[in-house]
Scaffold this motif. Structure first.
Motif, PDB file in Angstrom:
ATOM      1  N   GLN A  99     -18.129  21.346  12.084  1.00  0.00           N
ATOM      2  CA  GLN A  99     -18.714  20.002  12.014  1.00  0.00           C
ATOM      3  C   GLN A  99     -18.596  19.513  10.567  1.00  0.00           C
ATOM      4  OE1 GLN A  99     -22.533  19.900  14.564  1.00  0.00           O
ATOM      5  NE2 GLN A  99     -22.334  22.034  13.926  1.00  0.00           N
ATOM      6  N   THR A 116     -20.329  21.662   8.026  1.00  0.00           N
ATOM      7  CA  THR A 116     -20.229  23.116   8.198  1.00  0.00           C
ATOM      8  C   THR A 116     -19.632  23.775   6.949  1.00  0.00           C
ATOM      9  OG1 THR A 116     -19.939  22.853  10.574  1.00  0.00           O
ATOM     10  CG2 THR A 116     -19.233  24.960   9.627  1.00  0.00           C
ATOM     11  N   SER A 138     -33.700  21.461   9.312  1.00  0.00           N
ATOM     12  CA  SER A 138     -33.235  21.891  10.645  1.00  0.00           C
ATOM     13  C   SER A 138     -31.924  21.196  10.989  1.00  0.00           C
ATOM     14  CB  SER A 138     -34.264  21.557  11.725  1.00  0.00           C
ATOM     15  OG  SER A 138     -35.498  22.118  11.388  1.00  0.00           O
ATOM     16  N   ARG A 139     -31.828  19.906  10.641  1.00  0.00           N
ATOM     17  CA  ARG A 139     -30.603  19.164  10.980  1.00  0.00           C
ATOM     18  C   ARG A 139     -29.410  19.690  10.184  1.00  0.00           C
ATOM     19  NH1 ARG A 139     -33.263  13.195  12.018  1.00  0.00           N
ATOM     20  NH2 ARG A 139     -34.091  13.831  14.031  1.00  0.00           N
ATOM     21  N   LYS A 150     -29.119  22.700   9.109  1.00  0.00           N
ATOM     22  CA  LYS A 150     -28.833  24.036   9.659  1.00  0.00           C
ATOM     23  C   LYS A 150     -28.036  23.935  10.959  1.00  0.00           C
ATOM     24  CE  LYS A 150     -32.258  27.082   7.589  1.00  0.00           C
ATOM     25  NZ  LYS A 150     -31.506  28.302   7.369  1.00  0.00           N
ATOM     26  N   GLU A 151     -28.367  22.938  11.778  1.00  0.00           N
ATOM     27  CA  GLU A 151     -27.583  22.732  13.011  1.00  0.00           C
ATOM     28  C   GLU A 151     -26.115  22.479  12.678  1.00  0.00           C
ATOM     29  OE1 GLU A 151     -29.383  19.452  15.124  1.00  0.00           O
ATOM     30  OE2 GLU A 151     -31.268  20.579  15.224  1.00  0.00           O
ATOM     31  N   GLN A 152     -25.890  21.819  11.544  1.00  0.00           N
ATOM     32  CA  GLN A 152     -24.519  21.554  11.085  1.00  0.00           C
ATOM     33  C   GLN A 152     -23.880  22.793  10.441  1.00  0.00           C
ATOM     34  OE1 GLN A 152     -22.434  18.519  10.253  1.00  0.00           O
ATOM     35  NE2 GLN A 152     -23.331  17.881  12.165  1.00  0.00           N
ATOM     36  N   ARG A 153     -24.690  23.795  10.207  1.00  0.00           N
ATOM     37  CA  ARG A 153     -24.261  25.018   9.507  1.00  0.00           C
ATOM     38  C   ARG A 153     -23.843  24.747   8.062  1.00  0.00           C
ATOM     39  NH1 ARG A 153     -24.579  29.588  12.007  1.00  0.00           N
ATOM     40  NH2 ARG A 153     -24.901  29.544  14.255  1.00  0.00           N
ATOM     41  N   TYR A 191     -26.257  12.522   9.361  1.00  0.00           N
ATOM     42  CA  TYR A 191     -26.878  13.724   9.919  1.00  0.00           C
ATOM     43  C   TYR A 191     -28.350  13.890   9.596  1.00  0.00           C
ATOM     44  CZ  TYR A 191     -22.138  14.372  11.143  1.00  0.00           C
ATOM     45  OH  TYR A 191     -20.902  14.143  11.677  1.00  0.00           O
TER      46      TYR A 191
END
Lengths: 489, 96
Positions: A70, A73, A110-111, A113-116, A230
């Motif tokens: 992403q 990422t 958290s957002r 982290k979701e994207q790494r 994001y």
């Protein structure tokens, strides 16, 4: 000359990662090499998270191999130390939270982290975000990478310095009265405060809840647009985070300014205390935008001169209430000796807070106290309405308002520390947008004769971040200030 | 003088702060400078102007009252300076 990995932007690195020309592990290592080289002089960070960052990078590389990359990422990002990070101490630049380890993540974390994305560390800041120079941090000041004897601005001075010194690829800051935009200007980077309600404040350690907002601090406008994509959006855990669709902000990256009506507020120019070099640089930038098709209109924001006073009553009033929770009971520092409850509260707070935080708690408590509430807090809140109405009126005649971000280039360390009122005036051009809830950006627009960065501010109407990004991108594409770097010699 | 040393002591008590004599003098001085400057607000006629307590025009956000997991007690106590069983521990409040 090829750029080092640590010098690159999010979008440049994403292209390389996607092609598998480079790994997140290599980028992350390059960033820490840079940190090892310059951090002793800059002191942008309070906490570095090297080990977990390298693990996150390895995990991001694994995801990339699986073809699920992403836009963020594997990108090493720095986070202002007032955004809660689960398991990683979050100090707010204060002794009172020196040992605080949040049990949960802020929504923006958290957002990411979701994207790494990779978390490099937690950046230095004025204690509880109260300051314009990053000098009030319990952990010591951050230096401006352009001139180590000068301040990086504040309160997100650590994030700004980390971006400017390539100690991260991009960062998050927070802005209550200019704390993203003013340090961005001081460090020659891009910094955006979104509309109040655009980004969830859940997990942001509160300073002034009606003003605080999280935003990106980046090397260019494209990265700001990407991060905005994001971090924005509704969050059931913040009732002020507006339930409104998040556009793709990168679609606003338009290189010309055709059709943009720029308002130039007369109160922001020729004002006392504004450096003529700053004014000149902003005017040159305005001419560039004009050549790219924008039209300029003089506008008026008649209550500008009252904004600092209104802000420094409202923000401390909210802070005095928000900071009541630091009482040595639930978390944070407690005075170690056996005392009764009242002494424990008072000694804990006397020892745990620094001078500026106490000054604002005092100012706020006074402004809210019986007999003074109407003269101070209520009056300031009424002036806030007048300032909002100024902007409503102004936006009838223009799409964007262009001003200097700060009245002067970055000042010397210590210069304003013992004169609170002088320090407060550093925020004179950024405060009105917070009082009105409006989005604003600071982008580089020149260097002073001493080689110090100058920032230009663009303020937009509520939820019109796209227009701001459009105007800022046009200026960036038609100048090269964002490519000028501090030498850190 | 906008604010006296006595006022500063009073406000410090309200705010649960404590200052040395030197600090009280300094804060009295600084708060006076700041509040004197802020007197410019009094020049403005704000008769009939609604105060803004917020920048966003928000109404209340409602949701259904559903039971959802929340922070575990032991997690919530982890950062406490002192705790006992499932409680925060504070100095004795009641004599006896």
């Amino acid at each position: 000359m090829t750029k080092a990995l640590s010098q690159m932007t999010i979008h440049e690195l994403h292209e390389l990662l996607k092609k598998r020309a480079v790994s997140s592990r290599e980028i992350t290592q390059a960033v820490y090499q840079r940190i090892d080289a310059v951090e002793p002089r800059v002191h942008a960070y309070i906490t570095l998270t090297r080990e977990t960052a390298l693990k996150q990078a390895a995990a991001a590389d694994e995801k990339t191999k699986q073809g699920t990359i992403q836009p963020l990422t594997g990108i090493p990002l720095a986070i202002k130390d007032l955004l809660c990070t689960a398991g990683i101490r979050t100090t707010c630049g204060s002794k009172i939270l020196e040992q605080f380890i949040p049990p949960y993540n802020a929504t923006v974390i958290s957002r990411l982290k979701e994207q790494r994305a990779v978390l490099v560390g937690k950046t230095n800041m004025d204690e509880f975000a109260m300051g314009s120079s990053t000098e009030t941090s319990y952990f010591g000041p951050t230096a401006n990478p352009w001139d180590l004897e000068r301040v990086p601005g504040g309160s997100s001075g650590g994030s700004a310095a980390a971006v400017a010194a390539d100690e991260c690829i991009a960062a998050l800051g927070t802005d209550t009265g200019g704390s993203i935009r003013q340090p961005a200007a001081c460090c020659g980077i891009v910094g955006m405060k979104p509309t109040y309600g655009r980004v969830s404040r859940f997990g942001l350690i509160a300073f002034a809840s009606s003003l605080d907002q999280i935003g990106p601090m980046t090397k260019d406008v494209t990265d700001t647009a990407l991060l905005m994509n994001y971090i924005s959006g509704h969050d059931p855990r913040d009732s002020t985070a507006v339930n409104r669709e998040v556009p793709d902000y990168t679609r606003a990256l338009i290189p010309d300014a055709k059709g943009l009506r720029l308002g130039v507020p007369r109160e922001y120019f020729g004002a006392s205390g504004i450096d003529p070099e700053v004014e000149k640089a902003v005017w040159e930038a305005l001419r560039i935008l004009e050549r790219q098709g924008a039209t300029l209109t003089e506008i008026t924001l008649p209550h500008t001169e009252y904004a600092v006073a209104a802000y420094y009553l409202i923000a401390p009033a909210e802070a005095s209430s928000n900071l009541a929770r630091y009482d040595g009971v639930k978390y944070g520092y407690r005075h170690p000796k056996e005392t009764d409850l009242r002494d424990m509260y008072e000694i804990t707070r006397a020892e745990g807070f620094g001078a500026e935080v106490k000054r604002r708690i005092m100012l706020g408590t006074y402004a809210l106290s019986a007999g003074y509430y109407d003269a101070y807090y209520r009056k300031a809140s009424q002036v806030r309405t007048l300032i909002r109405q100024d902007f409503e009126e102004a936006f009838k005649a223009c799409d964007l308002i262009v001003t200097p971000t700060a009245p002067t280039p970055p000042f010397r360390q210590g210069e304003k520390l013992n004169n609170p009122l002088q320090m407060y005036l550093s925020d004179i051009f950024t405060i009105p947008a917070n009082l009105a809830g409006l989005p604003g950006i600071s982008i580089p627009c020149g260097l002073s004769s001493r080689g110090l960065p100058i920032g230009l501010q663009i303020i937009g109407n509520l939820f019109e971040e796209e227009k701001i990004i459009h105007g800022a991108y046009c200026l960036e594409q038609n100048s090269d200030w964002h490519l000028t770097k501090p030498s850190l010699a | 003088m906008k604010i006296t040393k006595h006022d500063v002591e009073h406000v410090a008590r309200l705010a649960r702060l404590r200052f040395s004599e030197d600090q009280l003098d300094l804060f009295t001085d600084q708060l006076n400078t700041i509040l004197t400057d802020f007197d410019k607000l009094q020049q403005l006629d704000t008769t009939g102007v609604e105060p803004s307590t917020h920048a966003a025009n928000l109404s209340n956000a409602f949701r259904d009252d559903q039971i959802r997991p929340s922070l575990a007690g032991e997690e919530a106590l982890k950062n406490a300076p002192a705790h006992e069983r499932s409680c925060f521990k504070v100095p004795r409040i009641i004599e006896g």
